[in-house]
Write a protein that holds these residues in place. Sequence first.
Motif, mmCIF file in Angstrom:
data_model
loop_
_atom_site.group_PDB
_atom_site.id
_atom_site.type_symbol
_atom_site.label_atom_id
_atom_site.label_comp_id
_atom_site.label_asym_id
_atom_site.label_seq_id
_atom_site.Cartn_x
_atom_site.Cartn_y
_atom_site.Cartn_z
ATOM 1 N N SER A 1 40.254 48.395 40.448
ATOM 2 C CA SER A 1 40.178 47.095 39.779
ATOM 3 C C SER A 1 41.044 47.085 38.522
ATOM 4 C CB SER A 1 38.722 46.791 39.416
ATOM 5 O OG SER A 1 38.636 45.721 38.498
ATOM 6 N N ARG A 2 40.947 48.138 37.727
ATOM 7 C CA ARG A 2 41.703 48.195 36.480
ATOM 8 C C ARG A 2 43.202 48.236 36.728
ATOM 9 N NH1 ARG A 2 39.096 51.971 34.658
ATOM 10 N NH2 ARG A 2 40.471 53.762 35.104
ATOM 11 N N LEU A 3 43.618 49.026 37.716
ATOM 12 C CA LEU A 3 45.043 49.154 37.995
ATOM 13 C C LEU A 3 45.616 47.897 38.664
ATOM 14 C CD1 LEU A 3 45.123 52.853 39.267
ATOM 15 C CD2 LEU A 3 45.933 51.984 37.056
ATOM 16 N N ALA A 4 44.815 47.264 39.524
ATOM 17 C CA ALA A 4 45.291 46.068 40.239
ATOM 18 C C ALA A 4 45.097 44.792 39.431
ATOM 19 C CB ALA A 4 44.551 45.941 41.575
ATOM 20 N N ARG A 5 44.319 44.904 38.304
ATOM 21 C CA ARG A 5 44.036 43.754 37.444
ATOM 22 C C ARG A 5 43.310 42.662 38.213
ATOM 23 N NH1 ARG A 5 46.472 44.417 32.697
ATOM 24 N NH2 ARG A 5 46.168 42.230 32.114
ATOM 25 N N VAL A 6 42.330 43.097 39.016
ATOM 26 C CA VAL A 6 41.455 42.195 39.769
ATOM 27 C C VAL A 6 40.025 42.643 39.517
ATOM 28 C CG1 VAL A 6 40.780 41.386 42.063
ATOM 29 C CG2 VAL A 6 43.187 41.789 41.548
ATOM 30 N N SER A 7 39.121 41.701 39.286
ATOM 31 C CA SER A 7 37.758 42.071 38.937
ATOM 32 C C SER A 7 37.052 42.767 40.094
ATOM 33 C CB SER A 7 36.963 40.824 38.525
ATOM 34 O OG SER A 7 36.725 39.993 39.650
ATOM 35 N N VAL A 8 36.069 43.605 39.744
ATOM 36 C CA VAL A 8 35.239 44.264 40.758
ATOM 37 C C VAL A 8 34.502 43.217 41.589
ATOM 38 C CG1 VAL A 8 33.181 45.721 41.068
ATOM 39 C CG2 VAL A 8 35.003 46.428 39.491
ATOM 40 N N LYS A 9 34.064 42.154 40.935
ATOM 41 C CA LYS A 9 33.369 41.074 41.647
ATOM 42 C C LYS A 9 34.250 40.486 42.736
ATOM 43 C CE LYS A 9 31.078 36.623 40.854
ATOM 44 N NZ LYS A 9 30.690 35.615 39.828
ATOM 45 N N ALA A 10 35.532 40.262 42.426
ATOM 46 C CA ALA A 10 36.459 39.710 43.409
ATOM 47 C C ALA A 10 36.677 40.688 44.553
ATOM 48 C CB ALA A 10 37.781 39.353 42.750
ATOM 49 N N LEU A 11 36.804 41.981 44.234
ATOM 50 C CA LEU A 11 37.015 42.980 45.285
ATOM 51 C C LEU A 11 35.819 43.047 46.223
ATOM 52 C CD1 LEU A 11 38.692 45.840 43.213
ATOM 53 C CD2 LEU A 11 39.792 44.354 44.911
ATOM 54 N N ARG A 12 34.619 42.952 45.674
ATOM 55 C CA ARG A 12 33.422 42.950 46.523
ATOM 56 C C ARG A 12 33.390 41.714 47.424
ATOM 57 N NH1 ARG A 12 29.514 44.982 41.632
ATOM 58 N NH2 ARG A 12 29.768 47.239 41.984
ATOM 59 N N LEU A 13 33.827 40.575 46.862
ATOM 60 C CA LEU A 13 33.883 39.355 47.669
ATOM 61 C C LEU A 13 34.893 39.505 48.800
ATOM 62 C CD1 LEU A 13 33.167 36.373 48.191
ATOM 63 C CD2 LEU A 13 34.928 35.751 46.509
ATOM 64 N N TYR A 14 36.069 40.049 48.502
ATOM 65 C CA TYR A 14 37.086 40.230 49.538
ATOM 66 C C TYR A 14 36.594 41.191 50.624
ATOM 67 C CZ TYR A 14 40.156 38.204 45.957
ATOM 68 O OH TYR A 14 40.723 37.399 45.012
ATOM 69 N N ASP A 15 35.828 42.175 50.224
ATOM 70 C CA ASP A 15 35.229 43.102 51.191
ATOM 71 C C ASP A 15 34.257 42.361 52.094
ATOM 72 O OD1 ASP A 15 34.121 45.200 52.599
ATOM 73 O OD2 ASP A 15 33.101 46.088 50.866
ATOM 74 N N ARG A 16 33.376 41.558 51.480
ATOM 75 C CA ARG A 16 32.363 40.839 52.256
ATOM 76 C C ARG A 16 32.994 39.855 53.241
ATOM 77 N NH1 ARG A 16 29.698 39.320 48.239
ATOM 78 N NH2 ARG A 16 30.167 37.084 48.104
ATOM 79 N N LEU A 17 34.107 39.250 52.854
ATOM 80 C CA LEU A 17 34.781 38.274 53.717
ATOM 81 C C LEU A 17 35.748 38.919 54.703
ATOM 82 C CD1 LEU A 17 35.585 35.472 51.085
ATOM 83 C CD2 LEU A 17 33.693 35.542 52.721
ATOM 84 N N GLY A 18 35.917 40.222 54.608
ATOM 85 C CA GLY A 18 36.824 40.903 55.529
ATOM 86 C C GLY A 18 38.282 40.762 55.162
#
Length: 276
Positions: A8-25
Amino acid sequence: MLRIGEFSRLARVSVKALRLYDRLGLLKPARTDAFSGYRYYSGEQLPRLNAILALKDLGFSLGQVGRLLNEGLSRAQIRAMLELRRGEAERALKAEQERLARVEARLRRMDGEGGVPGSHEVVLKAMGPQRVASVRETLPAYSEVGRLFGELRAYAERHGVRPSAWVSVWHDEEYRDEDADGEAAFVADGPLPDDGRVRESLLPAVEHMAATVHHGPFDTIGVAYAALLAWIEGNGYRVAGPHREVYLSGGEQGNPDYVTEIQVPVEKAEGRERPA
């Protein structure tokens, strides 16, 4: 492998967003620890993440992003989706430009620019009957009346008719967000044969027609309507029939030199005396 916080820190994307992208595939972790549940990502996943972010920036929903990335769409299908998004963006931009024009018109009015007080003078006049060629339809939006005028222009060319005035008539008793009962018409001398949907009809005589003239594009015409309705109420009248817009000059409706007369049939409201 990088833990989700590090990625998240390196990609400058929140952990919340990454979890959402995971949930949506959209972006599954490269590995998920079976015992702890920790998500681990790889630097090789950055191009896909960047693609997600780029498509979001273009205004696509996450569902649409998933289709673009996961369904193996053809080049033609991707192009069609991009063209659809372009159309949506253009409509949104046009709506905001019209909103900006209304704000600027209101500011000019407040500051006394663009005309002295009383620039929308209202007159009360009698109107005789007018023979017209017209086409009437339930329209999805008021702006769709332009399509009806297109039919009338084609009709006039086919029959060699020279219109002397172009008029729209709005038959609803209230403003409608959709399904507006609109009629486009033009006044002309000589024969007006029925042709397809175009019919000869009669705009009825009106004993008392409150009218004002608006100079400017259609996105500022609300100022004229406000002045007219204030006059009607302030002088003890009420609306008594379909209102009309008579297009006097200007060509395209976005032209700042466009001239429109708004006409509203009125009658005296009960319990009010007519002013001298």
